[in-house]
Design an enzyme around this catalytic site. Structure first.
Site, short mmCIF file in Angstrom:
data_model
loop_
_atom_site.label_atom_id
_atom_site.label_comp_id
_atom_site.label_asym_id
_atom_site.label_seq_id
_atom_site.Cartn_x
_atom_site.Cartn_y
_atom_site.Cartn_z
N GLY A 111 0.84 -1.19 0.00
CA GLY A 111 0.00 0.00 0.00
C GLY A 111 0.87 1.24 0.00
O GLY A 111 2.02 1.19 0.47
N GLN A 125 2.90 9.95 1.51
CA GLN A 125 4.20 9.27 1.49
C GLN A 125 5.04 9.65 0.28
O GLN A 125 6.24 9.41 0.27
CB GLN A 125 4.01 7.75 1.51
CG GLN A 125 3.38 7.23 2.79
CD GLN A 125 3.29 5.72 2.77
OE1 GLN A 125 2.34 5.17 2.25
NE2 GLN A 125 4.30 5.05 3.32
N CYS A 182 5.96 -0.17 7.20
CA CYS A 182 5.58 1.01 6.43
C CYS A 182 6.78 1.47 5.61
O CYS A 182 7.90 1.51 6.12
CB CYS A 182 5.16 2.12 7.40
SG CYS A 182 4.63 3.63 6.59
N LEU A 183 6.54 1.80 4.35
CA LEU A 183 7.63 2.26 3.49
C LEU A 183 8.24 3.56 4.01
O LEU A 183 9.36 3.90 3.65
CB LEU A 183 7.13 2.46 2.05
CG LEU A 183 6.77 1.18 1.28
CD1 LEU A 183 6.17 1.52 -0.08
CD2 LEU A 183 7.99 0.27 1.10
N HIS A 200 -4.35 1.03 7.65
CA HIS A 200 -3.01 1.62 7.76
C HIS A 200 -2.87 2.80 6.79
O HIS A 200 -2.38 3.87 7.17
CB HIS A 200 -1.96 0.52 7.46
CG HIS A 200 -0.55 1.01 7.39
ND1 HIS A 200 0.41 0.63 8.31
CD2 HIS A 200 0.07 1.84 6.52
CE1 HIS A 200 1.55 1.21 8.00
NE2 HIS A 200 1.38 1.95 6.92
N GLU A 201 -3.29 2.59 5.54
CA GLU A 201 -3.14 3.64 4.53
C GLU A 201 -4.05 4.83 4.83
O GLU A 201 -3.66 5.98 4.64
CB GLU A 201 -3.44 3.09 3.13
CG GLU A 201 -2.49 1.98 2.66
CD GLU A 201 -1.03 2.33 2.81
OE1 GLU A 201 -0.66 3.51 2.66
OE2 GLU A 201 -0.24 1.42 3.11
N HIS A 239 -2.59 7.29 7.12
CA HIS A 239 -1.61 8.21 6.51
C HIS A 239 -2.29 9.52 6.07
O HIS A 239 -1.68 10.58 6.09
CB HIS A 239 -0.95 7.58 5.28
CG HIS A 239 0.21 6.70 5.60
ND1 HIS A 239 1.33 7.15 6.25
CD2 HIS A 239 0.45 5.39 5.34
CE1 HIS A 239 2.22 6.16 6.37
NE2 HIS A 239 1.69 5.06 5.83
NI NI Z 1 2.60 3.21 5.79
#
Ligand code: NI
Length: 162
Positions: free
Chosen positions: A44, A49, A88-89, A130-131, A134
Site C-alpha cells: 500500500g 508518502q 511502512c515504506l 493503515h493507509e 496516513h
Molecule cells: Ni505506511
C-alpha cells in the site's frame, strides 16, 4: 519514480485534503504510485508518502486486484480486534504487531470518479486502515504502546545514522 518520504517529514503529519478533480493528471499519479509501491515491495502507498497532501492511496496485496481509494471513509468497523504485523515504506525496517478491527466497510472513489463501497477483512482490511491513517497524519507506530514505540524508533534512528 516518486520519492518516498520517511518519518520526520512534515507531510506525513498533515491532514490531507480531499481530491476534487478526476483528470488525466490524477490517473497518471495513480500509475506512478503503483510503480513506486511495487519497487518498494510495499502492499500500500498513500499520497502523503510521496509528498502530496491528498486523500488518495493505492493498495495491492498478493492475489488481489490493484485498488485505488480516493477520499476514503470507513463507514463501519467490526467490534473484534485482531493483531497483525505492520510495516511502512516511510519507516523502513520497522515492524510491529498492532491490534485493529478485523473487518471494515469503506466508501471511496476510484481514479475515474466512480464511488464504491467495499467490505474487507483480514490482510486487506489491515492495509486499508493503515493507509487511511496516513491521510490523517498518523503512522502505525503512533498506535503502539509508548515503550515499544520509543524502542523501535530509537533502533530505527540508530540504523539510519549507521
Ligand atoms: Ni505506511
Amino acid at each position: 519514480m516518486l520519492d518516498i518520504y520517511t518519518i520526520g517529514a512534515d507531510v506525513l503529519r498533515k491532514n490531507a485534503a480531499p481530491i476534487e478533480k478526476f483528470d488525466d493528471e490524477l490517473t497518471s499519479l495513480v500509475a506512478k504510485m503503483f510503480e513506486t509501491m511495487k519497487l518498494g515491495k510495499g502492499v500500500g502507498l498513500a499520497a502523503p508518502q510521496v509528498g502530496l497532501e491528498q486523500r488518495l492511496f493505492v493498495v495491492q496485496i498478493e492475489g488481489d486486484t490493484p485498488r485505488v481509494f480516493i477520499n476514503p471513509e470507513i463507514v463501519q468497523t467490526s467490534m473484534e480486534l485482531e493483531p497483525f504485523e505492520e510495516g511502512c515504506l516511510s519507516i523502513p525496517g520497522v515492524y510491529a504487531d498492532l491490534d485493529r478491527p478485523s473487518g471494515i466497510k469503506v466508501q471511496a472513489w476510484n481514479e475515474r470518479g466512480r464511488r464504491f463501497v467495499l467490505e474487507a477483512e483480514g490482510f486487506l482490511a489491515r492495509v486499508i486502515q493503515h493507509e487511511l491513517d496516513h491521510l490523517n497524519g498518523i503512522l502505525f507506530t503512533d498506535r503502539l504502546p509508548e515503550k515499544s514505540r520509543d524502542r523501535l524508533l530509537r533502533q530505527y534512528e540508530k540504523r539510519m545514522r549507521a
